[in-house]
Design a protein around this motif. Structure first.
Motif, mmCIF file in Angstrom:
data_model
loop_
_atom_site.group_PDB
_atom_site.id
_atom_site.type_symbol
_atom_site.label_atom_id
_atom_site.label_comp_id
_atom_site.label_asym_id
_atom_site.label_seq_id
_atom_site.Cartn_x
_atom_site.Cartn_y
_atom_site.Cartn_z
ATOM 1 N N ILE A 1 5.755 1.312 1.780
ATOM 2 C CA ILE A 1 6.054 0.121 2.525
ATOM 3 C C ILE A 1 5.079 0.011 3.777
ATOM 4 O O ILE A 1 4.612 -0.732 4.538
ATOM 5 C CB ILE A 1 7.452 -0.527 3.423
ATOM 6 C CG1 ILE A 1 8.587 -1.259 1.545
ATOM 7 C CG2 ILE A 1 7.260 -1.854 4.170
ATOM 8 C CD1 ILE A 1 9.467 -1.999 2.196
ATOM 9 N N CYS B 1 1.688 2.577 -2.994
ATOM 10 C CA CYS B 1 1.823 2.209 -4.173
ATOM 11 C C CYS B 1 1.890 2.088 -5.231
ATOM 12 O O CYS B 1 2.002 1.638 -6.209
ATOM 13 C CB CYS B 1 2.158 0.932 -4.006
ATOM 14 S SG CYS B 1 2.724 0.230 -2.442
ATOM 15 N N ARG C 1 4.720 -7.208 -3.224
ATOM 16 C CA ARG C 1 4.880 -6.833 -2.065
ATOM 17 C C ARG C 1 6.608 -7.342 -1.665
ATOM 18 O O ARG C 1 7.891 -6.990 -0.765
ATOM 19 C CB ARG C 1 4.552 -7.307 -0.247
ATOM 20 C CG ARG C 1 3.422 -6.561 -0.247
ATOM 21 C CD ARG C 1 2.551 -6.926 0.915
ATOM 22 N NE ARG C 1 2.578 -8.369 1.339
ATOM 23 C CZ ARG C 1 1.398 -8.665 1.441
ATOM 24 N NH1 ARG C 1 -0.333 -7.938 0.775
ATOM 25 N NH2 ARG C 1 0.933 -9.775 1.588
#
Length: 506
Positions: free
Chosen positions: A312, A317, A446
């Protein structure tokens, strides 16, 4: 390259304006028709309310997806191209001698195809205008289609008035697409290594465009324009050959079957497109499985809150995006093998097969190799220990060389078997890496990461809350204990650690 680079901003701005106008007009119109066809209580309210806020949200979603493609997917492709080439792969050889021919054919194709396709488009536009009006007026007289519900009649009349705007948008879109169709001749030259094939494509693409427009407008089939051969392998369609081979094998195996039985079986195959899933349905099922599997990995400690925070805050990621997807899809493949399913079980008792999968070219690029992997895993016949270790290896191992598995205690010592499984995992990770570059994927992922983060914080807070209660009880026992103060604290700490260990087990 000066001409396409100079035209690109103009084309982008014009396409954005036309796309925004078309979406802003027709999206609420279609939502109105959908509201009238539903079993809603107050259809009049839904015909005016539906499509207003959803169109604004959809426009913002398109902007977000396009931004993700420009600033994430593009640079992801560039980073992959700039990485060091593995020793077992060969780089693509782009010869400098081919570039002048590619640029020449692309420039000539743009100069030739743009005017010709524009002429064909303008010639066919009156057909599109009057045939569309004819269909709408027939529905109006017969009270069919959008005129079936009384409340939709005013909006359907608006569609008749706005139909010329749709025709103008189609004409402008065809003219813009003609630039890219002409420039694609340079790609043909590079792929076929022949200037002759490139010039043949320049002539043939106008005929292909004319035939496509004729099919779209339901006029005569084919085209009167010449079509030359611009590919070396254009004699047979592989899909047609596959169908022919299946029919021949069926005739050989069923020599006594009558022709009527074969016709009935073929007629049932024509019903497959009716039962096909939409791409959005499959993506919804996949993301639902990602959410469930993400919570399982959090519970098992294969994913930590630190990994989610890095995704985040820092944008790192890779573990979540690539390995979580690979783990989830691997779980679907193993479940499909155990259930002896003909396709891939992707959750909610839904099975994705070659007959009901979406007929989307991009989706077939991703889903096609998964069916092959499932058959490979089925032939390997993994046991429970190998499956458990394989899930751990997907999350924690690099899987670059066969030696990477030596420190993870894989139960099988067969080097060939290990190499086969590593090849499957590497290919699976490559597929999910390509899936992560789809614009809609990044936006939805996300949201998934944020959801996992909230669940992880809530779970961690509940654990700390229970731990605080246990510590309070232990501190109460300290005041009534015997012995020295120091010994009492040491014993209490030991009890607290033991309690925390039991809590971790729970």
């Amino acid at each position: 390259m000066i001409v396409p680079l100079g035209l690109w901003p103009v084309v982008a701005v014009a396409g954005s304006i036309l796309g925004g106008i078309g979406y802003g007009v027709f999206a609420p119109l279609i939502a109105t028709f959908q509201a009238a066809g539903q079993n809603a209580i107050d259809k009049c309210y839904h015909c005016f309310a539906d499509g207003c806020l959803s169109t604004i949200k959809g426009s913002c979603t398109v902007v977000v997806d396009f931004t993700d493609f420009c600033f994430h997917s593009y640079f992801s492709y560039m980073d992959e191209l700039s990485e060091k080439m593995p020793p077992d792969e060969k780089p693509m050889d782009v010869k400098l001698m081919k570039l002048p021919g590619c640029l020449l054919v692309g420039l000539i194709g743009m100069l030739v195809d743009v005017p010709l396709i524009t002429v064909v488009t303008l010639w066919k536009s009156p057909y599109m205008l009057f045939r569309g009006w004819k269909r709408l007026f027939e529905d109006l007289i017969g009270r069919e289609g959008p005129f079936l519900e009384t409340v939709c009649v005013p909006f359907a009349g608006l569609a008749i008035l706005l139909w010329p705007l749709a025709v103008v948008g189609a004409v402008v879109g065809a003219i813009i697409a003609s630039f890219f169709l002409g420039l694609y001749g340079g790609v043909i030259v590079h792929q076929e290594d022949s200037l002759h094939m490139g010039f043949s494509y320049i002539i043939s693409v106008v005929s292909l465009f004319d035939e496509y427009v004729n099919d779209l407008l339901y006029v005569r089939e084919g085209s009167c324009l010449p079509r030359l051969r611009y590919r070396r392998n254009m004699d047979r369609n592989p899909e047609i050959e596959k169908v022919d081979n299946n029919c021949c094998n069926e005739l050989e195996s069923k020599g006594q079957a009558s022709s009527t039985q074969l016709i009935s079986e073929n007629s049932r195959t024509l019903k497959w497109p009716i039962q096909q899933y939409r791409p959005m349905q499959v993506w919804d099922w996949l993301f639902k499985s990602y959410e469930v599997d993400g919570w399982i990995l959090l519970r098992d400690g294969l994913i930590t809150i630190k990994d989610i925070e890095e995704c985040i805050v820092k944008g790192n990621c890779k573990k979540l995006c690539i390995r979580l997807q690979a783990w989830s899809i691997l779980q679907c493949l193993l479940t499909s093998v155990k259930a002896d399913a003909s396709g891939i079980v992707i959750g909610d008792n839904a099975e994705l097969t070659r007959s009901n999968m979406p007929r989307d070219k991009v989706f077939e690029w991703f889903a096609g190799p998964l069916f092959v992997m499932k058959e490979q895993l089925k032939k390997l016949e993994l046991d429970e220990s190998e499956e458990a270790c394989l899930r751990k290896l997907v999350m924690e191992c690099k899987n670059e060389t066969p030696k990477d598995w030596n420190d993870f205690g894989y139960p099988s010592e067969d080097s060939v078997r290990r190499a086969q499984l590593q090849a499957i995992i590497r290919r699976l990770q490559g597929i999910v890496a390509s899936m992560s570059r789809i614009p809609t994927f990044r936006r939805r992922f996300r949201n998934l990461v944020k959801l996992l983060y909230i669940e992880a914080i809530q779970a961690d807070a509940s654990v700390h809350h229970i731990g605080g209660i246990l510590k309070a009880r232990l501190s109460g026992q300290r005041s009534s204990g015997k012995g020295s103060k120091k010994d009492g604290y040491e014993n209490d700490d030991a009890k607290g650690n033991k309690a925390n260990e039991n809590l971790d087990v729970v």
